[in-house]
Design a protein around this motif. Structure first.
Motif: not given
Length: 172
Positions: A52-53, A13-23
């Motif tokens: 990401n979602n 959850v931390s990685i999914a929420r704190n990195t841009p979906s573009l990346f």
């Protein structure tokens, strides 16, 4: 620790929420491609948006579950309900009512993020088709204004459908 199910979930959850979906989409498309695992642009887009979602959805459900008072659980248990009955008849209905509108927002966000598909070569979605017409005619403002209006209409249709569903589901 990090290798417990809770630690893995929190890390994800931390990685999914704190990195841009573009990346995330770039890593899935170009990063996996550099490792010899070639995925289609559609699959990279879908997996990136989903990853990401899902991080945000997990937080929505966690917050919704925390918002249901523990006194509801204790009251249901004191009435002789099993844990399954308590969750099915008491917790989940309240949880769904709490998270319904945030889920709608996430659905709108996911639809709008499909516009990122153009960065990995997806050209058969709304943004890709708009970009193709722009390249052929150089009428950037007109075509992207039309695409923006279409995205707006799609988002409003999702919100209107959700409001109709909420009115139907949560009338009490």
């Amino acid at each position: 620790t990090i290798l417990t199910p809770g630690g893995i979930g929190n890390g994800w959850v931390s990685i999914a929420r704190n990195t841009p979906s573009l990346f995330q989409i770039y890593i899935l498309y170009f990063g996996l491609g550099s490792l010899g695992l070639h995925v289609s642009s559609w699959l990279a887009l879908l997996a990136g948006i989903t990853f990401n979602n899902a991080g945000y959805l997990a937080e929505n459900f966690r917050g919704g579950l925390k918002a249901v008072p523990q006194t509801q659980v204790r009251a249901a248990r004191s009435l002789g309900m099993t844990a399954f009955q308590t969750y099915r008849m008491i917790i989940v209905p309240q949880l769904l009512r709490i998270v319904f509108y945030p889920l709608t927002n996430q659905m709108v966000w996911a639809v709008l993020m499909t516009s990122l598909g153009v960065i990995v070569g997806l050209n058969n979605d709304l943004t890709g088709v708009t970009q193709d017409y722009n390249v052929k005619t150089f009428r950037t403002f007109e075509y992207f204004a039309i695409a923006a209006v279409l995205y707006y209409a799609i988002a409003k249709a999702i919100v209107a459908s959700a409001r109709l569903m909420a009115w139907r589901l949560f009338r009490y």
